[in-house]
Design a protein around this motif. Structure first.
Motif, PDB file in Angstrom:
ATOM      1  N   GLY A   1       0.804  -1.208   0.000  1.00  0.00           N
ATOM      2  CA  GLY A   1       0.000   0.000   0.000  1.00  0.00           C
ATOM      3  C   GLY A   1       0.840   1.262   0.000  1.00  0.00           C
ATOM      4  N   PHE A   2       1.891   1.273   0.810  1.00  0.00           N
ATOM      5  CA  PHE A   2       2.794   2.426   0.843  1.00  0.00           C
ATOM      6  C   PHE A   2       3.452   2.621  -0.524  1.00  0.00           C
ATOM      7  CE2 PHE A   2       3.635   1.769   5.667  1.00  0.00           C
ATOM      8  CZ  PHE A   2       2.464   2.439   5.968  1.00  0.00           C
ATOM      9  N   ARG A   3       3.837   1.500  -1.138  1.00  0.00           N
ATOM     10  CA  ARG A   3       4.462   1.586  -2.452  1.00  0.00           C
ATOM     11  C   ARG A   3       3.511   2.203  -3.478  1.00  0.00           C
ATOM     12  NH1 ARG A   3       5.484  -2.992  -7.058  1.00  0.00           N
ATOM     13  NH2 ARG A   3       7.244  -1.995  -8.075  1.00  0.00           N
ATOM     14  N   GLN A   4       2.267   1.727  -3.477  1.00  0.00           N
ATOM     15  CA  GLN A   4       1.313   2.231  -4.458  1.00  0.00           C
ATOM     16  C   GLN A   4       1.042   3.712  -4.249  1.00  0.00           C
ATOM     17  OE1 GLN A   4       0.197   0.275  -7.116  1.00  0.00           O
ATOM     18  NE2 GLN A   4      -0.205   2.383  -7.782  1.00  0.00           N
ATOM     19  N   ALA A   5       0.986   4.151  -2.986  1.00  0.00           N
ATOM     20  CA  ALA A   5       0.763   5.568  -2.698  1.00  0.00           C
ATOM     21  C   ALA A   5       1.890   6.416  -3.268  1.00  0.00           C
ATOM     22  CB  ALA A   5       0.649   5.782  -1.191  1.00  0.00           C
ATOM     23  N   LEU A   6       3.133   5.992  -3.042  1.00  0.00           N
ATOM     24  CA  LEU A   6       4.269   6.776  -3.523  1.00  0.00           C
ATOM     25  C   LEU A   6       4.350   6.782  -5.047  1.00  0.00           C
ATOM     26  CD1 LEU A   6       6.962   5.843  -0.847  1.00  0.00           C
ATOM     27  CD2 LEU A   6       5.788   8.028  -1.127  1.00  0.00           C
ATOM     28  N   LEU A   7       3.975   5.677  -5.680  1.00  0.00           N
ATOM     29  CA  LEU A   7       3.942   5.653  -7.148  1.00  0.00           C
ATOM     30  C   LEU A   7       2.847   6.577  -7.683  1.00  0.00           C
ATOM     31  CD1 LEU A   7       4.515   1.844  -7.880  1.00  0.00           C
ATOM     32  CD2 LEU A   7       6.080   3.724  -8.421  1.00  0.00           C
ATOM     33  N   ASN A   8       1.718   6.612  -6.998  1.00  0.00           N
ATOM     34  CA  ASN A   8       0.634   7.502  -7.426  1.00  0.00           C
ATOM     35  C   ASN A   8       0.994   8.972  -7.244  1.00  0.00           C
ATOM     36  OD1 ASN A   8      -0.894   5.246  -7.990  1.00  0.00           O
ATOM     37  ND2 ASN A   8      -2.166   5.374  -6.167  1.00  0.00           N
ATOM     38  N   LEU A   9       1.803   9.268  -6.226  1.00  0.00           N
ATOM     39  CA  LEU A   9       2.161  10.647  -5.914  1.00  0.00           C
ATOM     40  C   LEU A   9       3.361  11.161  -6.709  1.00  0.00           C
ATOM     41  CD1 LEU A   9       1.786  10.381  -2.037  1.00  0.00           C
ATOM     42  CD2 LEU A   9       0.433  11.911  -3.482  1.00  0.00           C
ATOM     43  N   CYS A  10       4.109  10.268  -7.333  1.00  0.00           N
ATOM     44  CA  CYS A  10       5.341  10.684  -8.014  1.00  0.00           C
ATOM     45  C   CYS A  10       5.029  11.371  -9.340  1.00  0.00           C
ATOM     46  CB  CYS A  10       6.262   9.480  -8.254  1.00  0.00           C
ATOM     47  SG  CYS A  10       5.798   8.433  -9.657  1.00  0.00           S
ATOM     48  N   LEU A  11       6.059  11.992  -9.919  1.00  0.00           N
ATOM     49  CA  LEU A  11       5.952  12.523 -11.271  1.00  0.00           C
ATOM     50  C   LEU A  11       6.221  11.355 -12.220  1.00  0.00           C
ATOM     51  CD1 LEU A  11       7.969  15.854 -10.900  1.00  0.00           C
ATOM     52  CD2 LEU A  11       5.492  15.527 -10.765  1.00  0.00           C
ATOM     53  N   PRO A  12       5.191  10.820 -12.880  1.00  0.00           N
ATOM     54  CA  PRO A  12       5.377   9.595 -13.656  1.00  0.00           C
ATOM     55  C   PRO A  12       6.107   9.834 -14.973  1.00  0.00           C
ATOM     56  CG  PRO A  12       3.151  10.388 -13.926  1.00  0.00           C
ATOM     57  CD  PRO A  12       3.798  11.307 -12.918  1.00  0.00           C
ATOM     58  N   VAL A  13       6.799   8.801 -15.420  1.00  0.00           N
ATOM     59  CA  VAL A  13       7.475   8.821 -16.715  1.00  0.00           C
ATOM     60  C   VAL A  13       6.945   7.634 -17.513  1.00  0.00           C
ATOM     61  CG1 VAL A  13       9.682   8.781 -17.912  1.00  0.00           C
ATOM     62  CG2 VAL A  13       9.540   9.796 -15.626  1.00  0.00           C
ATOM     63  N   ASP A  14       6.325   7.907 -18.634  1.00  0.00           N
ATOM     64  CA  ASP A  14       5.688   6.838 -19.412  1.00  0.00           C
ATOM     65  C   ASP A  14       6.623   6.344 -20.513  1.00  0.00           C
ATOM     66  OD1 ASP A  14       4.081   5.073 -20.719  1.00  0.00           O
ATOM     67  OD2 ASP A  14       2.648   6.552 -21.469  1.00  0.00           O
ATOM     68  N   PHE A  15       7.280   5.225 -20.242  1.00  0.00           N
ATOM     69  CA  PHE A  15       8.094   4.541 -21.252  1.00  0.00           C
ATOM     70  C   PHE A  15       7.519   3.150 -21.501  1.00  0.00           C
ATOM     71  CE2 PHE A  15      12.036   7.145 -19.874  1.00  0.00           C
ATOM     72  CZ  PHE A  15      11.698   8.165 -20.747  1.00  0.00           C
ATOM     73  N   SER A  16       6.200   3.053 -21.462  1.00  0.00           N
ATOM     74  CA  SER A  16       5.551   1.747 -21.515  1.00  0.00           C
ATOM     75  C   SER A  16       5.752   1.035 -22.850  1.00  0.00           C
ATOM     76  CB  SER A  16       4.054   1.892 -21.221  1.00  0.00           C
ATOM     77  OG  SER A  16       3.441   2.831 -22.094  1.00  0.00           O
ATOM     78  N   GLU A  17       6.134   1.786 -23.892  1.00  0.00           N
ATOM     79  CA  GLU A  17       6.356   1.120 -25.181  1.00  0.00           C
ATOM     80  C   GLU A  17       7.691   0.374 -25.218  1.00  0.00           C
ATOM     81  OE1 GLU A  17       7.717   5.439 -26.166  1.00  0.00           O
ATOM     82  OE2 GLU A  17       6.617   4.359 -24.618  1.00  0.00           O
ATOM     83  N   PHE A  18       8.540   0.618 -24.229  1.00  0.00           N
ATOM     84  CA  PHE A  18       9.832  -0.067 -24.153  1.00  0.00           C
ATOM     85  C   PHE A  18       9.759  -1.208 -23.136  1.00  0.00           C
ATOM     86  CE2 PHE A  18      10.924   4.406 -25.151  1.00  0.00           C
ATOM     87  CZ  PHE A  18      11.587   4.215 -26.356  1.00  0.00           C
ATOM     88  N   ASN A  19      10.564  -2.232 -23.357  1.00  0.00           N
ATOM     89  CA  ASN A  19      10.703  -3.320 -22.382  1.00  0.00           C
ATOM     90  C   ASN A  19      11.885  -2.976 -21.480  1.00  0.00           C
ATOM     91  OD1 ASN A  19      10.191  -5.792 -21.108  1.00  0.00           O
ATOM     92  ND2 ASN A  19      11.639  -6.866 -22.427  1.00  0.00           N
ATOM     93  N   THR A  20      11.649  -2.143 -20.479  1.00  0.00           N
ATOM     94  CA  THR A  20      12.738  -1.566 -19.691  1.00  0.00           C
ATOM     95  C   THR A  20      13.093  -2.404 -18.468  1.00  0.00           C
ATOM     96  OG1 THR A  20      11.132  -0.225 -18.487  1.00  0.00           O
ATOM     97  CG2 THR A  20      12.211   0.789 -20.402  1.00  0.00           C
TER      98      THR A  20
ATOM     99  N   GLY B   1      12.784   3.272  -1.587  1.00  0.00           N
ATOM    100  CA  GLY B   1      13.335   3.834  -2.814  1.00  0.00           C
ATOM    101  C   GLY B   1      13.434   2.892  -3.999  1.00  0.00           C
ATOM    102  N   PRO B   2      14.009   1.698  -3.816  1.00  0.00           N
ATOM    103  CA  PRO B   2      14.206   0.811  -4.970  1.00  0.00           C
ATOM    104  C   PRO B   2      12.932   0.346  -5.657  1.00  0.00           C
ATOM    105  CG  PRO B   2      15.651   0.186  -3.172  1.00  0.00           C
ATOM    106  CD  PRO B   2      14.703   1.202  -2.618  1.00  0.00           C
ATOM    107  N   ILE B   3      11.782   0.422  -4.981  1.00  0.00           N
ATOM    108  CA  ILE B   3      10.561  -0.111  -5.595  1.00  0.00           C
ATOM    109  C   ILE B   3       9.578   0.990  -5.985  1.00  0.00           C
ATOM    110  CG2 ILE B   3      10.744  -2.394  -4.589  1.00  0.00           C
ATOM    111  CD1 ILE B   3       8.729  -1.543  -2.437  1.00  0.00           C
ATOM    112  N   ILE B   4      10.072   2.237  -6.087  1.00  0.00           N
ATOM    113  CA  ILE B   4       9.185   3.326  -6.513  1.00  0.00           C
ATOM    114  C   ILE B   4       9.782   4.069  -7.711  1.00  0.00           C
ATOM    115  CG2 ILE B   4       7.939   3.589  -4.352  1.00  0.00           C
ATOM    116  CD1 ILE B   4       9.827   5.922  -3.640  1.00  0.00           C
TER     117      ILE B   4
END
Length: 329
Positions: free
Chosen positions: A55-74, A178-181
């Motif tokens: 839950g904490f992880r999902q909150a921090l991911l929702n609050l971050c400035l997202p970067v959409d590179f979904s077209e790449f297999n990163t 940090g490593p999972i957000i």
């Protein structure tokens, strides 16, 4: 917050949804520093549960400035730090090897915690300009195969927690978040952890995600494959142990992985390895971690084939070429 604290002080734990809600409200500035300190103290007094971590992880991911590179297999390769081993920048070097082998790397990092040089220290030393500009990051990923997210630029919600962490002067749950957000939510991730409890927590937090992941810990305490002892990793398919010989390498002494006494020392080691002048221990530990990253991307591939692919990227200087291209941008 009073209701939340009373609930937690009774020895109860939060569901994933409750944990997400609490940390979302923290990140929106709804609570005082005293209230945040009390919340963090709860998780110093008892261990965080897997549902709470998720839950904490999902909150921090929702609050971050997202970067959409979904077209790449990163992929990202990152460690929690906190192992007290003061190694050279193994994960960061592994990222350049992966990019040299042709994979797209979205590296997330920060300044050093338990070593003299974290990934941000290294990128900054070589003149890399930290940025959250999407066009710049995409251009780097397109042209160099790797880009870097300096964590503070992508997690503005942490500004409400920073003063409290600084005042408390003790490790909190945020030291292991940090490593999972990673703000780009890479499709693949190799995460190094400093103990087996955190491995289990991460496994629980990431299990329901769409990510391919490997969470690795060397059984003598390193937050990466160290080749100083056997390593254990968790993935969606189970938990496995790997000895140094499984990578085709001998065992090495911990002293051979030292990062030196300063960022300058660590930078010299960093460049020496990329240029092909590192010691056998330095070269092999970087290749071993990069190989595990390749196998995360291609789980059907044998580990020794992944080692060979990573070794070729390092010895052919493809990893060095990626490094030079990124730093010249």
């Amino acid at each position: 917050m009073k209701d939340i604290l009373d609930y937690l002080f009774e020895g109860k734990s939060l569901s994933k949804a409750q944990a997400q809600d609490v940390l979302t409200r923290v990140g929106e500035g709804q609570f005082s520093e005293s209230e945040i300190a009390a919340l963090l103290t709860v998780y110093r007094m008892r261990k965080i549960k897997g549902e709470e971590m998720a839950g904490f992880r999902q909150a921090l991911l929702n609050l971050c400035l997202p970067v959409d590179f979904s077209e790449f297999n990163t992929i990202d390769v990152v460690g929690t730090g906190g192992d007290g081993k003061n190694t050279f920048n193994i994960s960061t070097l592994s990222c350049f090897v992966l990019a040299g082998a042709g994979y797209k790397v979205t590296k997330h990092g920060n300044y050093g915690l338990s070593s003299v040089s974290g990934s941000s220290n290294m990128f900054e030393y070589f003149g890399y300009q930290f940025s959250n500009n999407h066009d710049k990051l995409r251009r780097e990923l397109d042209e160099a195969g790797i880009t870097f997210f300096h964590a503070p630029l992508f997690h503005p919600a942490m500004k409400y927690v920073g003063p409290v962490r600084k005042a408390l002067k003790v490790r909190t749950i945020f030291n292991i978040m940090g490593p999972i957000i990673n703000p780009s939510s890479p499709k693949n991730q190799l995460v190094g952890v400093s103990d087996l409890e955190i491995m289990d927590l991460y496994d629980q937090a990431m299990r329901d995600s769409d990510q391919n992941y490997r969470i690795v810990h060397s059984l003598d305490g390193y937050d990466e494959v160290s080749l100083t002892a056997s390593a254990r990793y968790a993935s969606k398919s189970g938990v496995y142990d790997l000895a140094p010989e499984d990578f085709g390498f001998p065992s090495y002494h911990p002293d051979e992985l030292s990062g030196g006494e300063s960022v300058d020392d660590a930078a010299k080691i960093f460049v020496r390895i990329l240029e092909g002048d590192g010691t056998a221990a330095q070269k092999h530990v970087v290749v071993a971690n990069a190989a595990l990253g390749i196998q995360c991307l291609k789980p059907e591939e044998s580990l020794l084939n992944c080692v060979a692919e990573a070794m070729e990227a390092l010895e052919s200087k493809k990893a060095l070429a990626v490094f030079k291209k990124l730093m010249q941008r």
